[in-house]
Write a protein that holds these residues in place. Structure first.
Motif, PDB file in Angstrom:
ATOM      1  N   ALA A  92     -34.740  34.685  76.667  1.00 42.12           N
ATOM      2  CA  ALA A  92     -36.211  34.737  76.705  1.00 42.12           C
ATOM      3  C   ALA A  92     -36.841  33.916  75.583  1.00 42.12           C
ATOM      4  CB  ALA A  92     -36.674  36.194  76.622  1.00 42.12           C
ATOM      5  N   CYS A  93     -36.024  33.168  74.839  1.00 43.94           N
ATOM      6  CA  CYS A  93     -36.498  32.324  73.731  1.00 43.94           C
ATOM      7  C   CYS A  93     -37.178  33.148  72.639  1.00 43.94           C
ATOM      8  CB  CYS A  93     -37.423  31.225  74.223  1.00 43.94           C
ATOM      9  SG  CYS A  93     -36.622  30.110  75.399  1.00 43.94           S
ATOM     10  N   ILE A  94     -36.586  34.293  72.343  1.00 47.58           N
ATOM     11  CA  ILE A  94     -37.097  35.174  71.299  1.00 47.58           C
ATOM     12  C   ILE A  94     -36.048  35.263  70.201  1.00 47.58           C
ATOM     13  CG2 ILE A  94     -37.846  37.524  70.748  1.00 47.58           C
ATOM     14  CD1 ILE A  94     -38.543  37.809  73.762  1.00 47.58           C
ATOM     15  N   LYS A  95     -36.452  35.034  68.961  1.00 46.24           N
ATOM     16  CA  LYS A  95     -35.542  35.177  67.833  1.00 46.24           C
ATOM     17  C   LYS A  95     -35.427  36.650  67.476  1.00 46.24           C
ATOM     18  CE  LYS A  95     -36.554  30.701  65.792  1.00 46.24           C
ATOM     19  NZ  LYS A  95     -37.045  29.991  64.623  1.00 46.24           N
ATOM     20  N   SER A  96     -34.284  37.027  66.928  1.00 50.48           N
ATOM     21  CA  SER A  96     -34.129  38.411  66.495  1.00 50.48           C
ATOM     22  C   SER A  96     -33.827  38.458  65.006  1.00 50.48           C
ATOM     23  CB  SER A  96     -33.036  39.124  67.296  1.00 50.48           C
ATOM     24  OG  SER A  96     -31.820  38.434  67.231  1.00 50.48           O
ATOM     25  N   PHE A  97     -34.210  39.549  64.404  1.00 53.39           N
ATOM     26  CA  PHE A  97     -34.015  39.784  62.974  1.00 53.39           C
ATOM     27  C   PHE A  97     -33.668  41.258  62.827  1.00 53.39           C
ATOM     28  CE2 PHE A  97     -35.578  40.923  58.740  1.00 53.39           C
ATOM     29  CZ  PHE A  97     -34.999  39.929  57.972  1.00 53.39           C
ATOM     30  N   TYR A  98     -32.562  41.561  62.171  1.00 49.10           N
ATOM     31  CA  TYR A  98     -32.082  42.938  62.056  1.00 49.10           C
ATOM     32  C   TYR A  98     -32.299  43.482  60.649  1.00 49.10           C
ATOM     33  CZ  TYR A  98     -29.898  42.599  66.621  1.00 49.10           C
ATOM     34  OH  TYR A  98     -29.691  42.481  67.960  1.00 49.10           O
ATOM     35  N   VAL A  99     -32.777  44.714  60.586  1.00 44.97           N
ATOM     36  CA  VAL A  99     -33.001  45.391  59.310  1.00 44.97           C
ATOM     37  C   VAL A  99     -32.092  46.620  59.263  1.00 44.97           C
ATOM     38  CG1 VAL A  99     -34.684  46.495  57.785  1.00 44.97           C
ATOM     39  CG2 VAL A  99     -35.416  44.630  59.298  1.00 44.97           C
ATOM     40  N   PHE A 100     -31.218  46.669  58.267  1.00 45.41           N
ATOM     41  CA  PHE A 100     -30.306  47.791  58.078  1.00 45.41           C
ATOM     42  C   PHE A 100     -30.880  48.772  57.067  1.00 45.41           C
ATOM     43  CE2 PHE A 100     -27.577  44.551  59.765  1.00 45.41           C
ATOM     44  CZ  PHE A 100     -26.624  45.233  60.489  1.00 45.41           C
ATOM     45  N   ASP A 101     -30.563  50.048  57.264  1.00 46.41           N
ATOM     46  CA  ASP A 101     -30.960  51.063  56.294  1.00 46.41           C
ATOM     47  C   ASP A 101     -30.262  50.813  54.963  1.00 46.41           C
ATOM     48  OD1 ASP A 101     -32.584  52.555  57.988  1.00 46.41           O
ATOM     49  OD2 ASP A 101     -30.973  53.919  58.574  1.00 46.41           O
ATOM     50  N   GLY A 102     -31.002  51.042  53.886  1.00 48.77           N
ATOM     51  CA  GLY A 102     -30.407  51.073  52.556  1.00 48.77           C
ATOM     52  C   GLY A 102     -30.105  52.533  52.218  1.00 48.77           C
ATOM     53  N   ALA A 103     -30.204  52.872  50.976  1.00 51.06           N
ATOM     54  CA  ALA A 103     -29.959  54.254  50.558  1.00 51.06           C
ATOM     55  C   ALA A 103     -31.078  55.156  51.081  1.00 51.06           C
ATOM     56  CB  ALA A 103     -29.896  54.329  49.041  1.00 51.06           C
ATOM     57  N   PRO A 104     -30.720  56.343  51.579  1.00 43.55           N
ATOM     58  CA  PRO A 104     -31.767  57.251  52.068  1.00 43.55           C
ATOM     59  C   PRO A 104     -32.612  57.786  50.916  1.00 43.55           C
ATOM     60  CG  PRO A 104     -29.624  58.332  52.161  1.00 43.55           C
ATOM     61  CD  PRO A 104     -29.387  56.909  51.738  1.00 43.55           C
ATOM     62  N   PRO A 105     -33.887  58.050  51.170  1.00 47.81           N
ATOM     63  CA  PRO A 105     -34.746  58.584  50.110  1.00 47.81           C
ATOM     64  C   PRO A 105     -34.336  60.014  49.759  1.00 47.81           C
ATOM     65  CG  PRO A 105     -35.894  58.587  52.209  1.00 47.81           C
ATOM     66  CD  PRO A 105     -34.587  57.878  52.428  1.00 47.81           C
ATOM     67  N   GLU A 106     -34.702  60.453  48.573  1.00 49.19           N
ATOM     68  CA  GLU A 106     -34.391  61.818  48.123  1.00 49.19           C
ATOM     69  C   GLU A 106     -34.901  62.868  49.100  1.00 49.19           C
ATOM     70  OE1 GLU A 106     -35.214  63.149  44.145  1.00 49.19           O
ATOM     71  OE2 GLU A 106     -34.710  61.180  43.348  1.00 49.19           O
TER      72      GLU A 106
END
Length: 140
Positions: A68-82
């Motif tokens: 579909a000519c769409i770029k993708s960008f992935y965001v991974f979780d870092g450390a969970p908040p307190e």
């Protein structure tokens, strides 16, 4: 994680905030930002906990977006908040007692490596991925 009833609440109070029936082709030339940790976990569960559910899911989504000519960008979780410590502990107990499934330990590294091989950008958030993904939708 999710918030039960959130979609209905948003539709009732801000009907223009949720768009349904968007054609993928109308997003051509844009960027699709993915909460990687959420998707990987879902792909693994949908595939019955199979060792390669995350790879199949990633390949299918990547193929669909590229066609579909769409770029993708992935965001991974870092450390969970307190604030999430009790939830994390409860999930760990469920996994340890076999009442909940846990993805295999190297699933995150495998996915990052595959994204690198596909030439797809990714980042690890300072905390949870969701706020960064949400911020990416801002138009200002």
């Amino acid at each position: 994680m999710g918030v039960k009833g959130l979609r209905k609440l948003i539709k009732d109070n801000a009907p223009g905030a949720i768009t349904e029936g968007v054609k993928l082709a109308s997003l051509a030339g844009g960027v699709f930002v993915v909460d990687a940790s959420l998707r990987i976990f879902k792909w693994t569960l949908v595939d019955g906990g199979a060792d390669h559910g995350h790879i199949k899911g990633l390949a299918a989504l990547t193929d669909c977006l590229r066609r579909a000519c769409i770029k993708s960008f992935y965001v991974f979780d870092g450390a969970p908040p307190e604030e999430k410590a009790a939830t994390v502990q409860a999930r760990n107990v469920l996994r340890e007692t076999g009442r909940a499934k846990a993805p295999k330990s190297n699933i995150w590294g495998e996915t990052r490596e595959l994204l690198d091989l596909f030439g797809i950008a990714w980042v690890e958030a300072a905390g949870e991925a969701a706020p960064l993904v949400a911020a990416s939708t801002r138009n200002d």
